[in-house]
Write an enzyme that holds these catalytic residues in place. Structure first.
Site, short mmCIF file in Angstrom:
data_model
loop_
_atom_site.label_atom_id
_atom_site.label_comp_id
_atom_site.label_asym_id
_atom_site.label_seq_id
_atom_site.Cartn_x
_atom_site.Cartn_y
_atom_site.Cartn_z
N ASN A 104 60.22 26.65 37.15
CA ASN A 104 60.71 25.29 36.92
C ASN A 104 61.90 25.31 35.98
OD1 ASN A 104 58.74 26.07 34.96
ND2 ASN A 104 58.34 23.95 34.39
N CYS B 249 60.91 21.34 39.91
CA CYS B 249 59.68 22.14 39.91
C CYS B 249 59.96 23.54 40.49
CB CYS B 249 58.61 21.49 40.77
SG CYS B 249 58.00 19.92 40.14
N GLU C 285 58.34 25.15 42.67
CA GLU C 285 58.16 25.25 44.12
C GLU C 285 59.44 24.90 44.86
OE1 GLU C 285 56.21 23.80 41.93
OE2 GLU C 285 54.11 23.81 42.53
N CYS D 234 52.93 19.22 42.86
CA CYS D 234 53.09 17.77 42.72
C CYS D 234 53.42 17.15 44.08
CB CYS D 234 54.19 17.46 41.71
SG CYS D 234 55.86 17.61 42.37
N CYS E 222 56.74 18.13 45.71
CA CYS E 222 56.71 19.52 46.21
C CYS E 222 55.86 19.63 47.47
CB CYS E 222 56.21 20.46 45.12
SG CYS E 222 57.42 20.65 43.80
N1 THU Z 1 55.96 21.51 37.57
C1 THU Z 1 56.22 22.46 38.52
O1 THU Z 1 57.14 23.28 38.38
N2 THU Z 1 55.42 22.49 39.61
C2 THU Z 1 54.39 21.64 39.84
O2 THU Z 1 53.79 21.69 40.89
C3 THU Z 1 53.98 20.70 38.79
C4 THU Z 1 54.92 20.53 37.67
C5 THU Z 1 56.81 21.49 36.38
C6 THU Z 1 57.73 20.29 36.29
C7 THU Z 1 57.97 20.23 34.80
O3 THU Z 1 59.03 21.12 34.48
C8 THU Z 1 56.69 20.76 34.18
O4 THU Z 1 56.02 21.45 35.23
C9 THU Z 1 55.78 19.69 33.64
O5 THU Z 1 55.58 18.67 34.55
#
Ligand code: THU
Length: 162
Positions: A62, A73, A75, A113, A116
């Protein structure tokens, strides 16, 4: 009127050590990738690793921003990188892990999320084959889902516009 039910099955492993070796190796790459996350605001470092059908493994993290909606994110960083570096390559499996730098606790899987999930569905539709997900913290139970679309029931895809 009728009532419909959506259900899907998934596997839960007590620990990464119980996983098939290929999944464990991919999850290890996702865990290691968390060290490269740029997450100074949430301090929630996410790592993702994809095994492509061509045998390549590619990782991503991320990437946050002082203007929070600009952050991406792990993903979606991963999917964009794969499309750009290996255009047309099919993704076989994606492992996702995280390091919660605030609590230092990373014992259960986190799931992609909503945005994603939509991006994963787009990639599946594009490559016309399912993407498996391997989800685990730095320790603890690991969940394996054999089709990323299971995480987005009633998902909207290009097929709906044909
Ligand atoms: N995040 C991800 O990279 N992937 C996910 O599936 C959930 C959330 C990141 C986004 C943000 O940088 C941090 O986690 C907190 O939400």
């Amino acid at each position: 009127m009728k009532t419909e039910v959506i259900h899907f099955s998934y596997q839960v492993f007590n620990s990464a050590a119980e996983l098939p070796a290929a999944y464990n190796m991919l999850l290890e790459k996702a865990k290691a990738a968390t060290a490269h996350a740029y997450a100074p605001y949430s301090r929630f470092a996410v790592g993702a690793a994809a095994l492509l059908e061509n045998g390549e493994v590619i990782t991503a993290t991320n990437q946050e921003n002082a203007s929070s909606p600009v952050g991406i994110c792990a993903e979606r960083v991963l999917l964009s990188a794969i499309s750009s570096v290996y255009p047309g390559a099919r993704i076989h499996t994606i492992a996702i892990s995280y390091h919660n730098q605030k609590s230092q606790v990373s014992r259960q899987p986190v799931f992609p999320c909503g945005i994603c999930r939509q991006s994963l569905l787009e990639q599946q539709t594009r490559q016309n084959s399912p993407i498996q997900l391997v989800l685990g913290g730095l320790e603890g139970e690991v969940v394996v889902i054999n089709n990323a679309a299971n995480l987005l029931p009633f998902g909207f895809s290009g097929k709906d516009m044909e």
